[in-house]
Scaffold this motif. Sequence first.
Motif, PDB file in Angstrom:
ATOM      1  N   VAL A  59       0.833  -1.205   0.000  1.00 41.27           N
ATOM      2  CA  VAL A  59       0.000   0.000   0.000  1.00 41.27           C
ATOM      3  C   VAL A  59       0.865   1.251   0.000  1.00 41.27           C
ATOM      4  CG1 VAL A  59      -1.663   1.316   1.367  1.00 41.27           C
ATOM      5  CG2 VAL A  59      -1.968  -1.141   1.073  1.00 41.27           C
ATOM      6  N   LEU A  60       1.911   1.256   0.808  1.00 38.34           N
ATOM      7  CA  LEU A  60       2.771   2.434   0.892  1.00 38.34           C
ATOM      8  C   LEU A  60       3.604   2.637  -0.370  1.00 38.34           C
ATOM      9  CD1 LEU A  60       3.938   2.138   4.592  1.00 38.34           C
ATOM     10  CD2 LEU A  60       2.346   3.798   3.637  1.00 38.34           C
ATOM     11  N   LYS A  65       3.864   9.796  -1.688  1.00 40.71           N
ATOM     12  CA  LYS A  65       3.919  11.015  -0.871  1.00 40.71           C
ATOM     13  C   LYS A  65       5.056  10.867   0.130  1.00 40.71           C
ATOM     14  CE  LYS A  65       0.032  12.721  -2.500  1.00 40.71           C
ATOM     15  NZ  LYS A  65      -0.008  13.847  -3.351  1.00 40.71           N
ATOM     16  N   ARG A  66       5.554  11.975   0.614  1.00 43.17           N
ATOM     17  CA  ARG A  66       6.700  11.968   1.536  1.00 43.17           C
ATOM     18  C   ARG A  66       6.434  11.137   2.797  1.00 43.17           C
ATOM     19  NH1 ARG A  66      11.970  12.510   2.203  1.00 43.17           N
ATOM     20  NH2 ARG A  66      12.570  13.619   4.067  1.00 43.17           N
ATOM     21  N   PRO A  67       5.315  11.305   3.500  1.00 42.44           N
ATOM     22  CA  PRO A  67       5.086  10.479   4.686  1.00 42.44           C
ATOM     23  C   PRO A  67       4.966   8.986   4.361  1.00 42.44           C
ATOM     24  CG  PRO A  67       3.636  12.383   4.715  1.00 42.44           C
ATOM     25  CD  PRO A  67       4.292  12.361   3.383  1.00 42.44           C
ATOM     26  N   ALA A  68       4.428   8.679   3.190  1.00 42.42           N
ATOM     27  CA  ALA A  68       4.290   7.272   2.805  1.00 42.42           C
ATOM     28  C   ALA A  68       5.649   6.646   2.532  1.00 42.42           C
ATOM     29  CB  ALA A  68       3.399   7.147   1.575  1.00 42.42           C
ATOM     30  N   VAL A  69       6.560   7.419   1.962  1.00 40.11           N
ATOM     31  CA  VAL A  69       7.908   6.894   1.691  1.00 40.11           C
ATOM     32  C   VAL A  69       8.635   6.619   3.004  1.00 40.11           C
ATOM     33  CG1 VAL A  69      10.158   7.490   0.715  1.00 40.11           C
ATOM     34  CG2 VAL A  69       8.079   7.991  -0.560  1.00 40.11           C
ATOM     35  N   ALA A 126       8.480  14.530  -6.117  1.00 40.20           N
ATOM     36  CA  ALA A 126       9.197  15.727  -6.590  1.00 40.20           C
ATOM     37  C   ALA A 126       8.881  16.903  -5.674  1.00 40.20           C
ATOM     38  CB  ALA A 126       8.788  16.038  -8.019  1.00 40.20           C
ATOM     39  N   LYS A 127       9.913  17.683  -5.366  1.00 38.78           N
ATOM     40  CA  LYS A 127       9.722  18.853  -4.508  1.00 38.78           C
ATOM     41  C   LYS A 127       9.211  20.019  -5.337  1.00 38.78           C
ATOM     42  CE  LYS A 127      13.296  17.646  -1.221  1.00 38.78           C
ATOM     43  NZ  LYS A 127      14.538  18.060  -0.577  1.00 38.78           N
ATOM     44  N   ARG A 128       8.300  20.757  -4.745  1.00 37.45           N
ATOM     45  CA  ARG A 128       7.780  21.941  -5.421  1.00 37.45           C
ATOM     46  C   ARG A 128       8.654  23.120  -5.123  1.00 37.45           C
ATOM     47  NH1 ARG A 128       1.266  21.570  -4.607  1.00 37.45           N
ATOM     48  NH2 ARG A 128       1.074  19.471  -5.445  1.00 37.45           N
ATOM     49  N   ALA A 129       8.880  23.917  -6.115  1.00 38.54           N
ATOM     50  CA  ALA A 129       9.743  25.094  -5.939  1.00 38.54           C
ATOM     51  C   ALA A 129       8.959  26.322  -5.559  1.00 38.54           C
ATOM     52  CB  ALA A 129      10.529  25.355  -7.213  1.00 38.54           C
TER      53      ALA A 129
END
Length: 129
Positions: A59-60, A65-69, A126-129
């Motif tokens: 599932v993860l 998403k960052r918390p899922a990773v 991906a990080k948003r700028a």
Amino acid sequence: MSKLSITGIIAAIIVIISAFLPWLTIESKGLTFTGLDTKGSSFGEPAILNIALAVFCIVLLLVNKRPAVLAALFCATLLTAWSFRNLLLFSRCEMGECPHREAGLFLSLVGAIAVLVCVLFQKGPAKRA
């Protein structure tokens, strides 16, 4: 979805399948143990946690998403540690009798290590700028 995520999901499915395969045979008593069927011993059912952690990892790995990773990293590490613990617990000799380890026990550990490697090298969102 990346190739590492797909590989990690396949490895987690292998961990789930290995819970139903023979893990150990004691030839003198004629017993064969799987991860879920350990009647006649005091091992319990250690593959239940393997299955739960593998499903949680699947599932993860599907969610990027960052918390899922980060949760997948924790879950895969726990899965690998639990599989290694099962290998040590099931393969020990007691009272001069050493059991014969079967493929399911090793497959569980190899699959768990593969899940951990896939989670470790997975690119985060991906990080948003």
